[in-house]
Scaffold this motif. Structure first.
Motif, mmCIF file in Angstrom:
data_model
loop_
_atom_site.group_PDB
_atom_site.id
_atom_site.type_symbol
_atom_site.label_atom_id
_atom_site.label_comp_id
_atom_site.label_asym_id
_atom_site.label_seq_id
_atom_site.Cartn_x
_atom_site.Cartn_y
_atom_site.Cartn_z
ATOM 1 N N GLY A 1 51.064 -11.568 2.776
ATOM 2 C CA GLY A 1 50.605 -10.200 2.962
ATOM 3 C C GLY A 1 51.055 -9.632 4.295
ATOM 4 N N GLY A 2 50.800 -8.342 4.484
ATOM 5 C CA GLY A 2 51.172 -7.696 5.731
ATOM 6 C C GLY A 2 51.045 -6.201 5.624
ATOM 7 N N LEU A 3 51.597 -5.528 6.625
ATOM 8 C CA LEU A 3 51.583 -4.064 6.674
ATOM 9 C C LEU A 3 52.943 -3.545 6.226
ATOM 10 C CD1 LEU A 3 50.343 -1.339 7.559
ATOM 11 C CD2 LEU A 3 51.222 -1.821 9.866
ATOM 12 N N VAL A 4 52.934 -2.609 5.301
ATOM 13 C CA VAL A 4 54.189 -2.056 4.786
ATOM 14 C C VAL A 4 54.009 -0.572 4.548
ATOM 15 C CG1 VAL A 4 53.587 -2.600 2.391
ATOM 16 C CG2 VAL A 4 55.995 -2.386 3.052
ATOM 17 N N GLU A 5 55.078 0.187 4.686
ATOM 18 C CA GLU A 5 55.010 1.624 4.445
ATOM 19 C C GLU A 5 55.041 1.914 2.945
ATOM 20 O OE1 GLU A 5 57.140 3.306 8.505
ATOM 21 O OE2 GLU A 5 58.153 3.492 6.572
ATOM 22 N N PRO A 6 54.493 3.040 2.548
ATOM 23 C CA PRO A 6 54.572 3.424 1.128
ATOM 24 C C PRO A 6 56.012 3.390 0.631
ATOM 25 C CG PRO A 6 53.071 4.867 2.294
ATOM 26 C CD PRO A 6 53.741 4.013 3.340
ATOM 27 N N GLY A 7 56.193 2.844 -0.559
ATOM 28 C CA GLY A 7 57.526 2.680 -1.122
ATOM 29 C C GLY A 7 58.170 1.349 -0.787
ATOM 30 N N GLY A 8 57.550 0.607 0.108
ATOM 31 C CA GLY A 8 58.093 -0.670 0.529
ATOM 32 C C GLY A 8 57.767 -1.804 -0.430
ATOM 33 N N SER A 9 58.168 -3.010 -0.040
ATOM 34 C CA SER A 9 57.987 -4.191 -0.884
ATOM 35 C C SER A 9 57.397 -5.350 -0.095
ATOM 36 C CB SER A 9 59.337 -4.634 -1.472
ATOM 37 O OG SER A 9 59.901 -3.637 -2.283
ATOM 38 N N LEU A 10 56.699 -6.201 -0.801
ATOM 39 C CA LEU A 10 56.188 -7.455 -0.265
ATOM 40 C C LEU A 10 56.246 -8.497 -1.363
ATOM 41 C CD1 LEU A 10 52.960 -6.567 1.786
ATOM 42 C CD2 LEU A 10 55.095 -7.521 2.700
ATOM 43 N N ARG A 11 56.370 -9.760 -0.947
ATOM 44 C CA ARG A 11 56.326 -10.862 -1.905
ATOM 45 C C ARG A 11 55.224 -11.825 -1.496
ATOM 46 N NH1 ARG A 11 60.386 -15.902 -2.930
ATOM 47 N NH2 ARG A 11 60.288 -15.981 -5.206
ATOM 48 N N LEU A 12 54.241 -11.951 -2.358
ATOM 49 C CA LEU A 12 53.143 -12.870 -2.113
ATOM 50 C C LEU A 12 53.438 -14.218 -2.769
ATOM 51 C CD1 LEU A 12 50.054 -10.572 -2.761
ATOM 52 C CD2 LEU A 12 51.437 -10.821 -0.684
ATOM 53 N N SER A 13 52.929 -15.270 -2.156
ATOM 54 C CA SER A 13 53.065 -16.615 -2.704
ATOM 55 C C SER A 13 51.695 -17.232 -2.899
ATOM 56 C CB SER A 13 53.891 -17.498 -1.759
ATOM 57 O OG SER A 13 55.189 -16.995 -1.577
ATOM 58 N N CYS A 14 51.604 -18.122 -3.877
ATOM 59 C CA CYS A 14 50.359 -18.833 -4.134
ATOM 60 C C CYS A 14 50.700 -20.298 -4.345
ATOM 61 C CB CYS A 14 49.662 -18.267 -5.362
ATOM 62 S SG CYS A 14 48.156 -19.175 -5.810
ATOM 63 N N ALA A 15 50.272 -21.122 -3.421
ATOM 64 C CA ALA A 15 50.528 -22.553 -3.510
ATOM 65 C C ALA A 15 49.399 -23.210 -4.303
ATOM 66 C CB ALA A 15 50.617 -23.162 -2.119
ATOM 67 N N ALA A 16 49.765 -23.839 -5.424
ATOM 68 C CA ALA A 16 48.795 -24.489 -6.300
ATOM 69 C C ALA A 16 49.126 -25.977 -6.377
ATOM 70 C CB ALA A 16 48.827 -23.865 -7.682
ATOM 71 N N SER A 17 48.175 -26.811 -6.019
ATOM 72 C CA SER A 17 48.408 -28.241 -6.129
ATOM 73 C C SER A 17 48.477 -28.644 -7.594
ATOM 74 C CB SER A 17 47.293 -29.017 -5.429
ATOM 75 O OG SER A 17 46.072 -28.794 -6.100
ATOM 76 N N GLU A 18 49.052 -29.803 -7.851
ATOM 77 C CA GLU A 18 49.190 -30.260 -9.230
ATOM 78 C C GLU A 18 47.832 -30.304 -9.926
ATOM 79 O OE1 GLU A 18 52.153 -30.749 -10.553
ATOM 80 O OE2 GLU A 18 51.284 -31.153 -12.527
#
Length: 123
Positions: free
Chosen positions: A8-25
Motif C-alpha cells: 500500500g501507499g499514497l498515490v494520485e488519482p489515476g495512478g496504480s498500486l500492486r498489493l501482495s498477500c503472502a500466504a503460508s502453505e
C-alpha cells in the motif's frame, strides 16, 4: 495463521498500486479474497481467486480496474490496482476461505485476517 498484506501507499488519482498477500502453505485454503475498509465504513469485498484453477470474481466497483492474480509456487497473491480513485482509499486486507464459490463475497467465511495495508488515493 494470519496472512500478510503489503504494497500500500499514497498515490494520485489515476495512478496504480500492486498489493501482495503472502500466504503460508498451511493458510492456503480454497479461495483467497481481498477486502477493504474505508474510514467509518464497513469492510467490503473487493476480489477473490481460487488457488486451483484461477477463477476470479470482482466487486462491481473495481471491475475493469483491478486484477487479482496468484503465484502458486510462492503462495502469494496479488491485487493490481489501476485507474485508482479517491473512493478506493481504504485499508486493504487479504484472507482465505474454503466456502463455496457462491459465498466468496461474504467476509464471515474468511479467516487469517492480518493487519492490512493502507491505500490512500489523493492529489
Amino acid at each position: 495463521v494470519q496472512l500478510q498484506a503489503s504494497g500500500g501507499g499514497l498515490v494520485e488519482p489515476g495512478g496504480s498500486l500492486r498489493l501482495s498477500c503472502a500466504a503460508s502453505e498451511s493458510s492456503r485454503r480454497n479461495v483467497l479474497g481481498w477486502f477493504r475498509q474505508g474510514l467509518g465504513k464497513e469492510r467490503e469485498f473487493v476480489a477473490a481467486i481460487k488457488w486451483n484453477g484461477g477463477h476470479t470474481r470482482y466487486a462491481d466497483s473495481v471491475k475493469g480496474r483491478f486484477t487479482i492474480s496468484k503465484d502458486n509456487t510462492k503462495s502469494t497473491a496479488f491485487l493490481q490496482m489501476n485507474s485508482l480513485k479517491p473512493e478506493d482509499t481504504a485499508v486493504y486486507y487479504c484472507a482465505t476461505t474454503r466456502v463455496v464459490w457462491s459465498e466468496i463475497a461474504n467476509q464471515q467465511w474468511y479467516g487469517g485476517w492480518g493487519q492490512g495495508t493502507q491505500v490512500t488515493v489523493s492529489s
